[in-house]
Scaffold this active site. Structure first.
Site, PDB file in Angstrom:
ATOM      1  CE  LYS A  51       1.869  -2.457  -5.062  1.00 26.96           C
ATOM      2  NZ  LYS A  51       2.641  -3.259  -4.101  1.00 26.96           N
ATOM      3  CD  GLN A  95       3.993  -6.633  -4.803  1.00 30.06           C
ATOM      4  OE1 GLN A  95       4.154  -5.428  -4.970  1.00 30.06           O
ATOM      5  NE2 GLN A  95       2.885  -7.127  -4.259  1.00 30.06           N
ATOM      6  CG  ASP A 118       5.161  -1.410   0.661  1.00 27.05           C
ATOM      7  OD1 ASP A 118       4.130  -0.796   0.318  1.00 27.05           O
ATOM      8  OD2 ASP A 118       5.583  -2.431   0.077  1.00 27.05           O
TER       9      ASP A 118
HETATM   10  C1  BQF Z   1      -9.598  -3.644  -6.167  1.00 29.14           C
HETATM   11  C2  BQF Z   1      -1.937  -7.417  -1.903  1.00 29.14           C
HETATM   12  C3  BQF Z   1      -2.318  -9.460  -0.687  1.00 29.14           C
HETATM   13  C4  BQF Z   1      -0.945  -9.762  -0.727  1.00 29.14           C
HETATM   14  C5  BQF Z   1      -0.070  -8.881  -1.340  1.00 29.14           C
HETATM   15  C6  BQF Z   1      -7.284  -2.749  -6.540  1.00 29.14           C
HETATM   16  C7  BQF Z   1      -5.335  -3.904  -5.706  1.00 29.14           C
HETATM   17  C8  BQF Z   1      -6.168  -4.911  -5.241  1.00 29.14           C
HETATM   18  C9  BQF Z   1      -7.544  -4.817  -5.385  1.00 29.14           C
HETATM   19  C10 BQF Z   1      -3.857  -3.975  -5.511  1.00 29.14           C
HETATM   20  C11 BQF Z   1      -2.399  -6.195  -2.555  1.00 29.14           C
HETATM   21  C12 BQF Z   1      -3.845  -5.819  -2.554  1.00 29.14           C
HETATM   22  C13 BQF Z   1      -1.469  -5.407  -3.242  1.00 29.14           C
HETATM   23  C14 BQF Z   1      -8.106  -3.749  -6.048  1.00 29.14           C
HETATM   24  C15 BQF Z   1      -1.872  -4.188  -4.031  1.00 29.14           C
HETATM   25  C16 BQF Z   1      -4.070  -4.395  -3.040  1.00 29.14           C
HETATM   26  O1  BQF Z   1     -10.096  -2.996  -7.104  1.00 29.14           O
HETATM   27  O2  BQF Z   1     -10.295  -4.164  -5.289  1.00 29.14           O
HETATM   28  C17 BQF Z   1      -5.902  -2.815  -6.368  1.00 29.14           C
HETATM   29  O3  BQF Z   1      -3.148  -3.848  -6.481  1.00 29.14           O
HETATM   30  N1  BQF Z   1      -3.291  -4.166  -4.244  1.00 29.14           N
HETATM   31  C18 BQF Z   1      -0.089  -5.776  -3.195  1.00 29.14           C
HETATM   32  O4  BQF Z   1       0.761  -5.110  -3.772  1.00 29.14           O
HETATM   33  O5  BQF Z   1       0.295  -6.876  -2.539  1.00 29.14           O
HETATM   34  C19 BQF Z   1      -0.565  -7.721  -1.925  1.00 29.14           C
HETATM   35  C20 BQF Z   1      -2.803  -8.307  -1.266  1.00 29.14           C
END
Ligand code: BQF
Length: 281
Positions: A51, A95, A118
């Protein structure tokens, strides 16, 4: 079969946002995002890093508030209040997951709904369900953006969402319904999952179970969206869909990685710009 390329689309959106940020800066506004990170969860650290990097690449000011696992509910609430009142910050996200001694619902409700990028505050959840303008959660928003880019009109289509979380499944259902899809939600107590997925024109799954969706569970020509993120024993990232076999039947399918994940980050940037414009008025 067409791959729904989230990496490619997210790069395109980031470039667009960079231009929008430049325009806002000419009006004396720098969009700002605050991220609250609690504890040492490795995945959370990686996501927050993504992020920060995305903000940097698109000219959005970002600030990460890091706290130890032991932070109290009141300290966290005080921090949120302080950020709510900080005019340099347009978007604020906490987060997840938070430590078990923290009341997550109360934390999310403390966020100013106009900074809730969010889309987890009940105010925005309600507005989304009512079909009003709102901040919608980034992951399901990213799925809708992929559909738009690839010319997929969900109107009148049968969609099956597997997973009923507040973060993915429920807002996904609301966004699809707002665009007049017929939406089914399946979860752990669903009696016969395959019966539901087999009927669907669009299958969207995000539960965190490797190979939950196999080729026999989807109909020919289905659109398959994989929101799952799992690590195999050898450290490889995979989704919830048996991609190798399901992709032979699907008309469109998202890969993992490089599908919905990057779109989630792109939609966070988009929501932050939206918040900045809201605060400009
Ligand atoms: C990719 C998230 C579960 C729980 C909390 C790129 C992200 C992930 C995958 C990413 C996620 C999942 C995020 C890929 C943010 C998505 O290339 O496939 C980016 O950073 N995510 C989160 O902040 O909290 C989570 C999944």
């Amino acid at each position: 079969m067409t791959i729904l390329d989230g990496k490619k689309l997210s790069d395109k959106i980031k470039t667009q946002i960079k231009h929008e940020t430049q325009l806002l800066k000419q009006q004396g506004i720098t969009p700002g995002l605050a991220v609250i990170l609690v504890g040492e969860d490795e995945a959370s650290k990686v996501y927050v890093g993504m992020k920060e990097k995305a903000c940097q690449a698109s000219g959005i000011y970002s600030k990460v508030y890091k706290f130890p696992q032991t932070i109290s509910q009141d300290e966290l609430l005080n921090t949120i209040n302080q950020i709510n009142n900080d005019d340099t910050i347009d978007g604020l996200l906490v987060q997840l997951p938070l430590p078990p001694h923290i009341n997550t619902t109360e934390i999310l409700q403390a966020i100013d709904p106009s900074k809730d990028v969010d889309g987890f505050h009940p105010y925005n959840v309600g507005r989304l369900v009512a079909g009003l303008d709102s901040f919608a959660p980034c992951t399901p928003l990213g799925v809708m953006e992929l559909f738009k880019e690839y010319g997929i009109d969900v109107k009148g289509q049968d969609a099956c969402v597997v997973g009923a979380s507040n973060i993915v499944g429920k807002p996904m259902q609301a966004l699809l319904l707002n665009e007049f899809a017929t939406v089914d939600i399946c979860h752990i107590y669903t009696k016969n999952l395959a019966e539901h997925t087999k009927r669907a024109d669009i299958v969207i799954v995000g539960v965190g179970k490797i190979n939950l969706i196999t080729a026999d569970m989807v109909k020919d020509g289905a659109i398959v969206v994989d929101i799952g993120i799992n690590k195999t024993k050898d450290g490889k990232l995979v989704g919830d869909v048996d991609f190798k076999n399901v992709s032979k039947k699907a008309s469109f399918i998202t890969p993992v990685p490089g599908g919905v994940g990057p779109m989630t980050i792109a939609m966070l940037l988009k929501n932050t710009i939206k918040a900045a414009k809201l605060h400009l008025k």
